[in-house]
Design a protein around this motif. Structure first.
Motif, PDB file in Angstrom:
ATOM      1  N   ALA A   1       0.833  -1.208   0.000  1.00  0.00           N
ATOM      2  CA  ALA A   1       0.000   0.000   0.000  1.00  0.00           C
ATOM      3  C   ALA A   1       0.862   1.251   0.000  1.00  0.00           C
ATOM      4  O   ALA A   1       0.566   2.229  -0.701  1.00  0.00           O
ATOM      5  CB  ALA A   1      -0.926  -0.007   1.214  1.00  0.00           C
ATOM      6  N   ALA A   2       1.937   1.238   0.785  1.00  0.00           N
ATOM      7  CA  ALA A   2       2.835   2.392   0.827  1.00  0.00           C
ATOM      8  C   ALA A   2       3.505   2.606  -0.524  1.00  0.00           C
ATOM      9  O   ALA A   2       3.664   3.746  -0.977  1.00  0.00           O
ATOM     10  CB  ALA A   2       3.886   2.186   1.912  1.00  0.00           C
ATOM     11  N   ALA A   3       3.879   1.505  -1.178  1.00  0.00           N
ATOM     12  CA  ALA A   3       4.529   1.622  -2.488  1.00  0.00           C
ATOM     13  C   ALA A   3       3.590   2.252  -3.512  1.00  0.00           C
ATOM     14  O   ALA A   3       4.036   3.030  -4.369  1.00  0.00           O
ATOM     15  CB  ALA A   3       4.995   0.246  -2.959  1.00  0.00           C
ATOM     16  N   ARG A   4       2.316   1.911  -3.426  1.00  0.00           N
ATOM     17  CA  ARG A   4       1.354   2.495  -4.365  1.00  0.00           C
ATOM     18  C   ARG A   4       1.260   4.002  -4.192  1.00  0.00           C
ATOM     19  O   ARG A   4       0.992   4.739  -5.138  1.00  0.00           O
ATOM     20  CB  ARG A   4      -0.027   1.851  -4.182  1.00  0.00           C
ATOM     21  N   GLU A   5       1.462   4.480  -2.968  1.00  0.00           N
ATOM     22  CA  GLU A   5       1.412   5.916  -2.695  1.00  0.00           C
ATOM     23  C   GLU A   5       2.791   6.558  -2.730  1.00  0.00           C
ATOM     24  O   GLU A   5       2.933   7.744  -2.412  1.00  0.00           O
ATOM     25  CB  GLU A   5       0.767   6.160  -1.331  1.00  0.00           C
ATOM     26  N   GLN A   6       3.797   5.762  -3.075  1.00  0.00           N
ATOM     27  CA  GLN A   6       5.177   6.235  -3.150  1.00  0.00           C
ATOM     28  C   GLN A   6       5.634   6.814  -1.811  1.00  0.00           C
ATOM     29  O   GLN A   6       6.284   7.858  -1.747  1.00  0.00           O
ATOM     30  CB  GLN A   6       5.331   7.259  -4.276  1.00  0.00           C
ATOM     31  N   LEU A   7       5.295   6.118  -0.748  1.00  0.00           N
ATOM     32  CA  LEU A   7       5.707   6.490   0.603  1.00  0.00           C
ATOM     33  C   LEU A   7       6.350   5.277   1.270  1.00  0.00           C
ATOM     34  O   LEU A   7       6.180   4.156   0.833  1.00  0.00           O
ATOM     35  CB  LEU A   7       4.491   6.946   1.435  1.00  0.00           C
ATOM     36  N   SER A   8       7.068   5.544   2.351  1.00  0.00           N
ATOM     37  CA  SER A   8       7.598   4.446   3.148  1.00  0.00           C
ATOM     38  C   SER A   8       6.521   4.016   4.145  1.00  0.00           C
ATOM     39  O   SER A   8       5.627   4.811   4.484  1.00  0.00           O
ATOM     40  CB  SER A   8       8.853   4.887   3.902  1.00  0.00           C
ATOM     41  N   PRO A   9       6.571   2.777   4.639  1.00  0.00           N
ATOM     42  CA  PRO A   9       5.601   2.345   5.655  1.00  0.00           C
ATOM     43  C   PRO A   9       5.589   3.255   6.885  1.00  0.00           C
ATOM     44  O   PRO A   9       4.530   3.509   7.467  1.00  0.00           O
ATOM     45  CB  PRO A   9       6.063   0.927   6.009  1.00  0.00           C
ATOM     46  N   ASP A  10       6.770   3.768   7.287  1.00  0.00           N
ATOM     47  CA  ASP A  10       6.822   4.677   8.440  1.00  0.00           C
ATOM     48  C   ASP A  10       6.069   5.970   8.155  1.00  0.00           C
ATOM     49  O   ASP A  10       5.375   6.504   9.036  1.00  0.00           O
ATOM     50  CB  ASP A  10       8.275   4.985   8.800  1.00  0.00           C
ATOM     51  N   GLU A  11       6.192   6.480   6.939  1.00  0.00           N
ATOM     52  CA  GLU A  11       5.478   7.709   6.571  1.00  0.00           C
ATOM     53  C   GLU A  11       3.975   7.488   6.558  1.00  0.00           C
ATOM     54  O   GLU A  11       3.206   8.349   6.989  1.00  0.00           O
ATOM     55  CB  GLU A  11       5.950   8.189   5.198  1.00  0.00           C
ATOM     56  N   VAL A  12       3.558   6.318   6.080  1.00  0.00           N
ATOM     57  CA  VAL A  12       2.129   6.000   6.086  1.00  0.00           C
ATOM     58  C   VAL A  12       1.621   5.920   7.519  1.00  0.00           C
ATOM     59  O   VAL A  12       0.540   6.431   7.844  1.00  0.00           O
ATOM     60  CB  VAL A  12       1.873   4.668   5.351  1.00  0.00           C
ATOM     61  N   GLY A  13       2.411   5.295   8.406  1.00  0.00           N
ATOM     62  CA  GLY A  13       1.999   5.184   9.804  1.00  0.00           C
ATOM     63  C   GLY A  13       1.885   6.534  10.478  1.00  0.00           C
ATOM     64  O   GLY A  13       0.916   6.802  11.195  1.00  0.00           O
ATOM     65  N   ALA A  14       2.872   7.398  10.259  1.00  0.00           N
ATOM     66  CA  ALA A  14       2.835   8.727  10.874  1.00  0.00           C
ATOM     67  C   ALA A  14       1.618   9.506  10.393  1.00  0.00           C
ATOM     68  O   ALA A  14       0.947  10.193  11.180  1.00  0.00           O
ATOM     69  CB  ALA A  14       4.124   9.480  10.545  1.00  0.00           C
ATOM     70  N   ARG A  15       1.314   9.408   9.126  1.00  0.00           N
ATOM     71  CA  ARG A  15       0.156  10.112   8.584  1.00  0.00           C
ATOM     72  C   ARG A  15      -1.137   9.590   9.192  1.00  0.00           C
ATOM     73  O   ARG A  15      -2.053  10.368   9.493  1.00  0.00           O
ATOM     74  CB  ARG A  15       0.117   9.951   7.058  1.00  0.00           C
ATOM     75  N   TYR A  16      -1.194   8.285   9.410  1.00  0.00           N
ATOM     76  CA  TYR A  16      -2.406   7.699  10.006  1.00  0.00           C
ATOM     77  C   TYR A  16      -2.675   8.284  11.385  1.00  0.00           C
ATOM     78  O   TYR A  16      -3.818   8.663  11.703  1.00  0.00           O
ATOM     79  CB  TYR A  16      -2.272   6.180  10.111  1.00  0.00           C
ATOM     80  N   TRP A  17      -1.651   8.355  12.233  1.00  0.00           N
ATOM     81  CA  TRP A  17      -1.865   8.859  13.585  1.00  0.00           C
ATOM     82  C   TRP A  17      -2.282  10.331  13.554  1.00  0.00           C
ATOM     83  O   TRP A  17      -3.121  10.757  14.352  1.00  0.00           O
ATOM     84  CB  TRP A  17      -0.605   8.682  14.425  1.00  0.00           C
ATOM     85  N   GLN A  18      -1.729  11.089  12.629  1.00  0.00           N
ATOM     86  CA  GLN A  18      -2.137  12.492  12.491  1.00  0.00           C
ATOM     87  C   GLN A  18      -3.593  12.595  12.062  1.00  0.00           C
ATOM     88  O   GLN A  18      -4.355  13.418  12.592  1.00  0.00           O
ATOM     89  CB  GLN A  18      -1.236  13.196  11.468  1.00  0.00           C
ATOM     90  N   GLN A  19      -3.998  11.751  11.131  1.00  0.00           N
ATOM     91  CA  GLN A  19      -5.379  11.774  10.655  1.00  0.00           C
ATOM     92  C   GLN A  19      -6.334  11.313  11.751  1.00  0.00           C
ATOM     93  O   GLN A  19      -7.420  11.896  11.919  1.00  0.00           O
ATOM     94  CB  GLN A  19      -5.517  10.891   9.413  1.00  0.00           C
ATOM     95  N   LEU A  20      -5.933  10.283  12.501  1.00  0.00           N
ATOM     96  CA  LEU A  20      -6.783   9.783  13.571  1.00  0.00           C
ATOM     97  C   LEU A  20      -6.962  10.837  14.651  1.00  0.00           C
ATOM     98  O   LEU A  20      -8.067  10.998  15.210  1.00  0.00           O
ATOM     99  CB  LEU A  20      -6.182   8.510  14.163  1.00  0.00           C
ATOM    100  N   GLU A  21      -5.886  11.546  14.964  1.00  0.00           N
ATOM    101  CA  GLU A  21      -5.989  12.605  15.982  1.00  0.00           C
ATOM    102  C   GLU A  21      -6.994  13.663  15.557  1.00  0.00           C
ATOM    103  O   GLU A  21      -7.806  14.120  16.371  1.00  0.00           O
ATOM    104  CB  GLU A  21      -4.611  13.232  16.193  1.00  0.00           C
ATOM    105  N   ARG A  22      -6.970  14.027  14.297  1.00  0.00           N
ATOM    106  CA  ARG A  22      -7.902  15.046  13.813  1.00  0.00           C
ATOM    107  C   ARG A  22      -9.346  14.538  13.854  1.00  0.00           C
ATOM    108  O   ARG A  22     -10.263  15.264  14.247  1.00  0.00           O
ATOM    109  CB  ARG A  22      -7.532  15.435  12.386  1.00  0.00           C
ATOM    110  N   LEU A  23      -9.563  13.293  13.480  1.00  0.00           N
ATOM    111  CA  LEU A  23     -10.913  12.734  13.421  1.00  0.00           C
ATOM    112  C   LEU A  23     -11.527  12.530  14.800  1.00  0.00           C
ATOM    113  O   LEU A  23     -12.758  12.602  14.952  1.00  0.00           O
ATOM    114  CB  LEU A  23     -10.887  11.392  12.677  1.00  0.00           C
ATOM    115  N   THR A  24     -10.696  12.270  15.810  1.00  0.00           N
ATOM    116  CA  THR A  24     -11.225  11.934  17.142  1.00  0.00           C
ATOM    117  C   THR A  24     -11.008  13.049  18.156  1.00  0.00           C
ATOM    118  O   THR A  24     -11.183  12.840  19.350  1.00  0.00           O
ATOM    119  CB  THR A  24     -10.561  10.643  17.656  1.00  0.00           C
ATOM    120  N   ARG A  25     -10.636  14.225  17.665  1.00  0.00           N
ATOM    121  CA  ARG A  25     -10.360  15.338  18.577  1.00  0.00           C
ATOM    122  C   ARG A  25     -11.578  15.665  19.429  1.00  0.00           C
ATOM    123  O   ARG A  25     -11.473  16.043  20.590  1.00  0.00           O
ATOM    124  CB  ARG A  25      -9.927  16.560  17.763  1.00  0.00           C
TER     125      ARG A  25
END
Length: 251
Positions: A179-203
């Motif tokens: 999935a990360a390769a499809r978005e041209q990101l590293s798995p760590d970058e995908v993970g960091a983005r997820y936590w940022q998105q989750l924080e915004r959604l559950t604020r």
């Protein structure tokens, strides 16, 4: 029960070298290893979905019906491909190696095998291991627990539990990597983005447990996936160790 009373699939007999060629019909022009290797080449190049009897036959330059002299169905071919893809099991438990590091090493080797050939995770498990490599892996897993006091069935259940966790982890991390390769990101970058998105959604809203997690573990959520793998495996092995200690105390 004699060997003559035990029926084995023809493809398994061929994989184990128990059958050289059919009793009737023309001599085989290929070997089982060549057929399986061709299937693996197709899976490596274009994914498991591309593997078909017709495609594999084309890879070998023979008619499709010729393959049915080696495997009775595509499912047999896929199981043999998985057995070959796993390859050799890790080295046996050493004389000075404890059961726990030996089993952890065996579990890690399971993950590594699937990461080498990610298409393995897409092949359904059709039953207990019967291929040569699968049985050797089972042997090494059981041998790692020899002398622990666990009964035979308990040793089997333990390696099923550990291999199941390893397969789950290998599947999860392979999926994330793709999935990360499809978005041209590293798995760590995908993970960091997820936590940022989750924080915004559950604020705001009814998510106090999620907000507590994000607040308490802010510095830990971006740890490498290897740390998560070790945590889960250690908890499984802790449970096995507790069972072994209870056996020792009983004795």
């Amino acid at each position: 029960m004699s060997d003559a009373d035990v029926e084995l699939p023809e493809s398994i007999e061929l994989a184990w070298g128990l059958r050289e060629r059919p009793g009737k019909g023309p001599r085989r022009s290929l070997t089982m290893q060549q057929v399986v290797a061709a299937g693996i080449r197709v899976a490596e190049a274009d994914g498991l979905a591309a593997v078909s009897m017709n495609r594999v036959a084309g890879e070998l330059g023979v008619g499709t019906m010729s393959l049915y002299r080696y495997v009775s169905a595509k499912t047999d071919l896929l199981e043999l491909m998985a057995d070959t893809g796993y390859g050799d099991p890790p080295a046996p438990r050493g004389p000075d190696e404890g059961w726990r590091p030996a089993l952890a090493r065996w579990a890690h080797a399971n993950v590594a095998a699937i990461h080498r050939h990610p298409w393995i995770r897409q092949i359904p498990i059709g039953g207990p291991p019967m291929g040569p490599n699968g049985v050797r892996w089972m042997e090494q897993g059981l041998a790692a627990l020899r002398g622990t006091g666990l009964r035979g069935v308990e040793r089997l259940s333990t390696i099923l539990l550990v291999s199941g966790y390893a397969r789950y982890w290998a599947t999860l991390t392979a999926d994330l990597t793709e999935a990360a390769a499809r978005e041209q990101l590293s798995p760590d970058e995908v993970g960091a983005r997820y936590w940022q998105q989750l924080e915004r959604l559950t604020r705001n809203g009814p998510y106090p447990a999620v907000r507590e997690l994000l607040a308490d573990a802010e510095d830990e959520l971006d740890e490498e996936l290897d740390a998560e793998w070790r945590f889960g495996l250690d908890r499984i092995l802790d449970g096995v160790e507790a069972l072994i200690r209870s056996r020792t105390a009983t004795r």
